[in-house]
Design a protein around this motif. Sequence first.
Motif, PDB file in Angstrom:
ATOM      1  N   ARG A   1      17.887 -20.091  76.915  1.00 27.49           N
ATOM      2  CA  ARG A   1      18.045 -20.526  75.521  1.00 27.49           C
ATOM      3  C   ARG A   1      17.563 -21.962  75.346  1.00 27.49           C
ATOM      4  NH1 ARG A   1      23.510 -21.200  72.133  1.00 27.49           N
ATOM      5  NH2 ARG A   1      22.798 -20.571  70.075  1.00 27.49           N
ATOM      6  N   ALA A   2      17.881 -22.812  76.312  1.00 24.92           N
ATOM      7  CA  ALA A   2      17.469 -24.213  76.220  1.00 24.92           C
ATOM      8  C   ALA A   2      15.954 -24.356  76.337  1.00 24.92           C
ATOM      9  CB  ALA A   2      18.153 -25.023  77.316  1.00 24.92           C
ATOM     10  N   ARG A   3      15.351 -23.567  77.193  1.00 28.19           N
ATOM     11  CA  ARG A   3      13.912 -23.705  77.432  1.00 28.19           C
ATOM     12  C   ARG A   3      13.084 -23.155  76.277  1.00 28.19           C
ATOM     13  NH1 ARG A   3      10.424 -22.627  82.924  1.00 28.19           N
ATOM     14  NH2 ARG A   3       8.364 -22.680  81.951  1.00 28.19           N
ATOM     15  N   TYR A   4      13.456 -21.996  75.775  1.00 21.64           N
ATOM     16  CA  TYR A   4      12.581 -21.324  74.801  1.00 21.64           C
ATOM     17  C   TYR A   4      13.019 -21.535  73.352  1.00 21.64           C
ATOM     18  CZ  TYR A   4      10.661 -19.303  78.981  1.00 21.64           C
ATOM     19  OH  TYR A   4      10.069 -19.153  80.213  1.00 21.64           O
ATOM     20  N   ARG A   5      14.224 -22.026  73.174  1.00 22.81           N
ATOM     21  CA  ARG A   5      14.712 -22.364  71.832  1.00 22.81           C
ATOM     22  C   ARG A   5      14.573 -21.200  70.845  1.00 22.81           C
ATOM     23  NH1 ARG A   5      16.106 -27.536  71.834  1.00 22.81           N
ATOM     24  NH2 ARG A   5      15.185 -28.935  73.390  1.00 22.81           N
ATOM     25  N   LEU A   6      14.938 -20.033  71.346  1.00 25.48           N
ATOM     26  CA  LEU A   6      14.973 -18.825  70.519  1.00 25.48           C
ATOM     27  C   LEU A   6      16.393 -18.271  70.533  1.00 25.48           C
ATOM     28  CD1 LEU A   6      11.710 -16.953  71.603  1.00 25.48           C
ATOM     29  CD2 LEU A   6      12.172 -17.925  69.346  1.00 25.48           C
ATOM     30  N   PRO A   7      16.804 -17.580  69.459  1.00 21.10           N
ATOM     31  CA  PRO A   7      18.109 -16.919  69.485  1.00 21.10           C
ATOM     32  C   PRO A   7      18.193 -15.935  70.647  1.00 21.10           C
ATOM     33  CG  PRO A   7      17.215 -16.940  67.266  1.00 21.10           C
ATOM     34  CD  PRO A   7      16.117 -17.406  68.165  1.00 21.10           C
ATOM     35  N   VAL A   8      19.367 -15.887  71.269  1.00 20.63           N
ATOM     36  CA  VAL A   8      19.587 -15.014  72.421  1.00 20.63           C
ATOM     37  C   VAL A   8      20.715 -14.038  72.114  1.00 20.63           C
ATOM     38  CG1 VAL A   8      20.423 -14.934  74.800  1.00 20.63           C
ATOM     39  CG2 VAL A   8      18.727 -16.642  74.144  1.00 20.63           C
ATOM     40  N   TRP A   9      20.437 -12.762  72.388  1.00 18.44           N
ATOM     41  CA  TRP A   9      21.476 -11.729  72.378  1.00 18.44           C
ATOM     42  C   TRP A   9      21.728 -11.349  73.835  1.00 18.44           C
ATOM     43  CZ3 TRP A   9      19.829  -7.555  68.211  1.00 18.44           C
ATOM     44  CH2 TRP A   9      19.648  -8.187  66.973  1.00 18.44           C
ATOM     45  N   ALA A  10      22.980 -11.250  74.205  1.00 16.94           N
ATOM     46  CA  ALA A  10      23.311 -10.847  75.573  1.00 16.94           C
ATOM     47  C   ALA A  10      24.095  -9.548  75.554  1.00 16.94           C
ATOM     48  CB  ALA A  10      24.127 -11.941  76.263  1.00 16.94           C
ATOM     49  N   ALA A  11      23.690  -8.617  76.402  1.00 16.70           N
ATOM     50  CA  ALA A  11      24.351  -7.314  76.471  1.00 16.70           C
ATOM     51  C   ALA A  11      25.586  -7.390  77.365  1.00 16.70           C
ATOM     52  CB  ALA A  11      23.391  -6.261  77.009  1.00 16.70           C
ATOM     53  N   VAL A  12      26.655  -6.766  76.911  1.00 19.79           N
ATOM     54  CA  VAL A  12      27.867  -6.598  77.700  1.00 19.79           C
ATOM     55  C   VAL A  12      28.081  -5.096  77.868  1.00 19.79           C
ATOM     56  CG1 VAL A  12      30.377  -6.879  77.728  1.00 19.79           C
ATOM     57  CG2 VAL A  12      28.922  -8.761  76.952  1.00 19.79           C
ATOM     58  N   ALA A  13      28.021  -4.622  79.104  1.00 18.64           N
ATOM     59  CA  ALA A  13      28.146  -3.189  79.388  1.00 18.64           C
ATOM     60  C   ALA A  13      29.619  -2.798  79.409  1.00 18.64           C
ATOM     61  CB  ALA A  13      27.486  -2.856  80.719  1.00 18.64           C
ATOM     62  N   VAL A  14      29.969  -1.777  78.630  1.00 18.23           N
ATOM     63  CA  VAL A  14      31.378  -1.430  78.414  1.00 18.23           C
ATOM     64  C   VAL A  14      31.649   0.022  78.820  1.00 18.23           C
ATOM     65  CG1 VAL A  14      33.236  -1.271  76.714  1.00 18.23           C
ATOM     66  CG2 VAL A  14      31.479  -3.039  76.463  1.00 18.23           C
ATOM     67  N   LYS A  15      32.703   0.191  79.599  1.00 17.31           N
ATOM     68  CA  LYS A  15      33.261   1.512  79.853  1.00 17.31           C
ATOM     69  C   LYS A  15      34.778   1.475  79.667  1.00 17.31           C
ATOM     70  CE  LYS A  15      33.404   5.323  83.179  1.00 17.31           C
ATOM     71  NZ  LYS A  15      32.970   5.794  84.527  1.00 17.31           N
ATOM     72  N   ALA A  16      35.401   0.383  80.115  1.00 20.64           N
ATOM     73  CA  ALA A  16      36.851   0.197  80.004  1.00 20.64           C
ATOM     74  C   ALA A  16      37.132  -1.121  79.292  1.00 20.64           C
ATOM     75  CB  ALA A  16      37.486   0.187  81.388  1.00 20.64           C
ATOM     76  N   ARG A  17      38.356  -1.293  78.805  1.00 23.81           N
ATOM     77  CA  ARG A  17      38.696  -2.503  78.056  1.00 23.81           C
ATOM     78  C   ARG A  17      38.458  -3.770  78.887  1.00 23.81           C
ATOM     79  NH1 ARG A  17      41.392  -3.853  73.341  1.00 23.81           N
ATOM     80  NH2 ARG A  17      41.787  -1.656  72.880  1.00 23.81           N
ATOM     81  N   ALA A  18      38.693  -3.697  80.185  1.00 28.79           N
ATOM     82  CA  ALA A  18      38.499  -4.870  81.041  1.00 28.79           C
ATOM     83  C   ALA A  18      37.055  -5.355  81.035  1.00 28.79           C
ATOM     84  CB  ALA A  18      38.936  -4.551  82.474  1.00 28.79           C
ATOM     85  N   ASP A  19      36.118  -4.447  80.752  1.00 28.42           N
ATOM     86  CA  ASP A  19      34.705  -4.838  80.716  1.00 28.42           C
ATOM     87  C   ASP A  19      34.425  -5.836  79.600  1.00 28.42           C
ATOM     88  OD1 ASP A  19      34.010  -3.135  82.858  1.00 28.42           O
ATOM     89  OD2 ASP A  19      33.816  -1.428  81.481  1.00 28.42           O
ATOM     90  N   LEU A  20      35.254  -5.809  78.560  1.00 27.59           N
ATOM     91  CA  LEU A  20      35.050  -6.717  77.443  1.00 27.59           C
ATOM     92  C   LEU A  20      35.292  -8.174  77.831  1.00 27.59           C
ATOM     93  CD1 LEU A  20      36.786  -4.550  74.718  1.00 27.59           C
ATOM     94  CD2 LEU A  20      34.328  -4.932  74.957  1.00 27.59           C
ATOM     95  N   ASP A  21      35.984  -8.398  78.948  1.00 28.92           N
ATOM     96  CA  ASP A  21      36.220  -9.765  79.410  1.00 28.92           C
ATOM     97  C   ASP A  21      34.916 -10.493  79.712  1.00 28.92           C
ATOM     98  OD1 ASP A  21      38.923  -9.305  79.197  1.00 28.92           O
ATOM     99  OD2 ASP A  21      39.226  -8.919  81.343  1.00 28.92           O
ATOM    100  N   ALA A  22      33.863  -9.740  80.013  1.00 27.77           N
ATOM    101  CA  ALA A  22      32.572 -10.360  80.324  1.00 27.77           C
ATOM    102  C   ALA A  22      31.967 -11.070  79.120  1.00 27.77           C
ATOM    103  CB  ALA A  22      31.600  -9.299  80.839  1.00 27.77           C
ATOM    104  N   ALA A  23      32.481 -10.785  77.919  1.00 26.33           N
ATOM    105  CA  ALA A  23      31.960 -11.454  76.728  1.00 26.33           C
ATOM    106  C   ALA A  23      32.478 -12.883  76.600  1.00 26.33           C
ATOM    107  CB  ALA A  23      32.328 -10.651  75.482  1.00 26.33           C
TER     108      ALA A  23
END
Length: 211
Positions: free
Chosen positions: A94-116
């Motif tokens: 993000r710092a280098r290219y100065r473009l908006p970034v979307w990041a994927a969070v892979a979800v199967k269980a509620r605990a996976d949401l902690d990665a966000a």
Amino acid sequence: MTTAKICGLRAPDTLDAAISGGASHVGFVFFASSPRHLSFDAAAGLAARVPGHVGRVGVFVDPADDLLEPAIGAGRLDVLQLHKTAPERIAAIRARYRLPVWAAVAVKARADLDAARPLAGLVDRILYDAKTPEGATLPGGMGVRFDWGLLEGIAHPAPWALSGGLDAGNVAEAIHGTGAEIVDVSSGVESAPGVKDPAKIRAFLKAVSAA
């Protein structure tokens, strides 16, 4: 109002169907293992057809700079969508290219949401996507969905979008159940892996606009 991204576009007719159908974003995949992978020349040809009001999103899996730089130029990218990319690398990109970034969070269980949580302040949007099966070579685009109820009551650390297993038949349910601002589809508008279907794209976008 919910908008839609049609991801993994590879041909002019399907790109045109996405644009004319009202997609807010179109996705170009730069990942060699994917059946939706684009060469830089192909991306340049498609990017030239995209009007200014539609966002061009480049989709990457933990990319190196020697891929990002030419892809951004060829695809005239407005957004970088990153899968399986560590927060430190996301910050550097993000710092280098100065473009908006979307990041994927892979979800199967509620605990996976902690990665966000570590993505707060690092990304412009989180893409909640279904976790692919163990041993899968692709990070998405496999038609897998997760339990959308897992998002209920979650304090999102950034604006977000919903992906994974969406199609024209279930996208209204997904929108009503989650309140997603953006829905993202790939395999759900295909006739075969990597082969988009203009009729399915139009049906998906019609279902989104009617939801």
